[in-house]
Design a protein around this motif. Structure first.
Motif, PDB file in Angstrom:
ATOM      1  N   LYS A  65       0.813  -1.220   0.000  1.00  0.00           N
ATOM      2  CA  LYS A  65       0.000   0.000   0.000  1.00  0.00           C
ATOM      3  C   LYS A  65       0.848   1.273   0.000  1.00  0.00           C
ATOM      4  O   LYS A  65       0.324   2.362   0.235  1.00  0.00           O
ATOM      5  N   ASN A  66       2.159   1.114  -0.234  1.00  0.00           N
ATOM      6  CA  ASN A  66       3.082   2.260  -0.367  1.00  0.00           C
ATOM      7  C   ASN A  66       3.262   3.068   0.907  1.00  0.00           C
ATOM      8  O   ASN A  66       3.642   4.248   0.843  1.00  0.00           O
ATOM      9  N   TYR A  67       3.027   2.451   2.062  1.00  0.00           N
ATOM     10  CA  TYR A  67       3.231   3.195   3.309  1.00  0.00           C
ATOM     11  C   TYR A  67       4.688   3.651   3.447  1.00  0.00           C
ATOM     12  O   TYR A  67       4.961   4.778   3.876  1.00  0.00           O
ATOM     13  N   VAL A  68       5.616   2.769   3.081  1.00  0.00           N
ATOM     14  CA  VAL A  68       7.033   3.118   3.226  1.00  0.00           C
ATOM     15  C   VAL A  68       7.412   4.266   2.281  1.00  0.00           C
ATOM     16  O   VAL A  68       8.261   5.100   2.616  1.00  0.00           O
ATOM     17  N   HIS A  69       6.777   4.344   1.129  1.00  0.00           N
ATOM     18  CA  HIS A  69       7.032   5.473   0.223  1.00  0.00           C
ATOM     19  C   HIS A  69       6.756   6.802   0.936  1.00  0.00           C
ATOM     20  O   HIS A  69       7.562   7.730   0.873  1.00  0.00           O
ATOM     21  N   TYR A  70       5.615   6.864   1.589  1.00  0.00           N
ATOM     22  CA  TYR A  70       5.240   8.096   2.296  1.00  0.00           C
ATOM     23  C   TYR A  70       6.199   8.361   3.462  1.00  0.00           C
ATOM     24  O   TYR A  70       6.588   9.508   3.719  1.00  0.00           O
ATOM     25  N   LEU A  71       6.595   7.294   4.156  1.00  0.00           N
ATOM     26  CA  LEU A  71       7.487   7.456   5.301  1.00  0.00           C
ATOM     27  C   LEU A  71       8.860   7.956   4.861  1.00  0.00           C
ATOM     28  O   LEU A  71       9.460   8.815   5.523  1.00  0.00           O
ATOM     29  N   LEU A  72       9.373   7.434   3.768  1.00  0.00           N
ATOM     30  CA  LEU A  72      10.697   7.861   3.301  1.00  0.00           C
ATOM     31  C   LEU A  72      10.693   9.311   2.836  1.00  0.00           C
ATOM     32  O   LEU A  72      11.653  10.057   3.094  1.00  0.00           O
ATOM     33  N   ARG A  73       9.637   9.713   2.154  1.00  0.00           N
ATOM     34  CA  ARG A  73       9.554  11.128   1.758  1.00  0.00           C
ATOM     35  C   ARG A  73       9.549  12.027   2.993  1.00  0.00           C
ATOM     36  O   ARG A  73      10.201  13.075   3.022  1.00  0.00           O
ATOM     37  N   GLU A  74       8.813  11.595   4.013  1.00  0.00           N
ATOM     38  CA  GLU A  74       8.770  12.377   5.251  1.00  0.00           C
ATOM     39  C   GLU A  74      10.120  12.338   5.961  1.00  0.00           C
ATOM     40  O   GLU A  74      10.548  13.341   6.551  1.00  0.00           O
TER      41      GLU A  74
END
Length: 387
Positions: A85-94
């Motif tokens: 669900k791309n949670y890590v994508h959002y976390l890495l951007r943050e």
């Protein structure tokens, strides 16, 4: 879904997440998480439940002999049922944004997938040699006489050796006492600390003994300031050949073992290790020290999809050993480069000319490429710390 900075109320949830994701016992993971460490973590919350998280560890590290602020990214995990669900994508951007907010110049991590983290600007930063030798095949050198065992509690004696040696490698971490204690006291079972001392301490060796189908020494860390210390520790391995069959250790790529042993044959693997990313290009290029005899100007077009403050055309001017970087949108650029390759060049993993030969940079002015190459020759990289 909401991204938040975690607080102590999420301690149990984070332990459960990391325990399941990394297949470590709950009791072991619980020693990693406390009210202080969890404040370095961010997480994805779905329906009031922590489903994904990572840690952003503030550190200091070396780049070309200079000390910079780093952020170490670790503990990247998502519950199995919530993956995809791309949670890590959002976390890495943050994490990139927070690293910039915290004035970090660089960020490093150990990847589960190099391809995945390249998408966010991290790039291969270094390699290591992994040696495996039969103890009976190692000579007994006379330098063994200056090797002695010290209690684990006396670990502060070896700090100056690490500090002196590690600053020669881009990517190495300046250790806090807390990080030292984590390394030394990770386990006391069959764990030993030795030093090589000739007037002063010139090397140290920390290792454990693994008892599997064979008895094997696994070196956690061996740093030597000269060949005598290296020979001393090799002799210590050799003298245990009656009870220990094999020894394994890692070392930087320029490690001199093949030139020390009479017979250099033996297992040696070259392994990729950490990844590096420039968080703040302006601070990085303006803070490095340059050759005082080089005075140049280069227009760089930098692409950074996840760090818009880095993205754009910059004029890099070097004069009297100091760098100045100024954003000049609309300027005709000499070299176009993405943040991944620029990160490698700055720390020294590859040179600009190597990057060009690999097709990783676009060059409009080959004189500028030659100048860029003078600024950033290859430099040794290594990191002894995991996070």
């Amino acid at each position: 879904m909401e991204i938040i900075r975690l607080n102590p109320s999420y301690i149990d949830d984070l332990i459960e997440l990391w325990s399941q994701s990394f297949a470590f016992p709950y009791e072991q993971v619980s020693t990693w998480v406390n009210e202080k460490s969890i404040r370095n973590c961010i997480g994805a919350i779905e329906n009031n439940k922590l489903v994904s998280a990572l840690s952003i560890i503030p550190m200091e590290g070396y780049v070309r002999g200079e000390l910079f602020s780093f952020s170490g990214i670790g503990g990247v995990a998502t519950l199995p049922e919530k993956r995809g669900k791309n949670y890590v994508h959002y976390l890495l951007r943050e994490a990139i944004r927070i690293s910039k907010e915290n004035s970090s110049t660089f960020s490093s991590l150990y990847p589960f997938s190099f391809e995945f983290y390249r998408t966010f600007g991290w790039e291969l930063g270094g390699f290591q040699k992994r040696y495996r030798r039969k103890t009976y095949s190692i000579p007994k050198f006379p330098e063994m006489e200056k090797v002695k065992r010290i209690p684990l509690e006396d670990w502060k004696l070896i700090k100056p050796v690490y500090d002196k040696f590690s600053k020669n490698f881009s990517g190495s971490i300046k250790r806090t006492d807390e990080r030292w204690e984590s390394l030394i006291f990770r386990t006391r079972t069959l764990t030993y600390l030795y030093i090589y001392e000739d007037k002063e301490i010139e090397g140290y060796l920390l290792y454990s003994v693994e008892k599997t189908n064979i008895n094997r020494i696994v070196v956690r860390e061996m740093i030597t300031l000269n060949t005598s210390a290296y020979k001393g520790f090799l002799s210590l391995f050799s003298r245990q050949a009656m009870t220990i069959e094999e020894v394994e250790w890692t070392a930087p790529l320029d490690d001199p073992l093949p030139f020390i042993l009479p017979n250099p044959r033996g297992e040696c693997f070259i392994e990729p290790t950490f990844m590096i990313r420039v968080i703040d290009v302006e601070r990085a290029l303006s803070s490095l020290k340059y050759d005082e005899n080089i005075n140049i100007k280069i227009a760089l077009k930098i692409k950074d999809e996840h760090g818009e403050w880095n993205d754009g055309i910059w004029n890099l001017e070097i004069e009297n050993g100091k760098g100045n970087l100024e954003k000049k949108d609309g300027l005709e650029y000499d070299i176009a480069i993405n943040i991944n390759t620029l990160s490698q060049i700055i720390i020294g993993t590859i040179s600009p000319k190597t990057a060009y030969n690999l097709g990783y940079i676009e060059v409009n002015n080959f004189n500028a490429l030659n100048d860029f190459n003078k600024l950033f020759s290859e430099h040794p990289t290594f990191c002894w710390d995991y996070f």
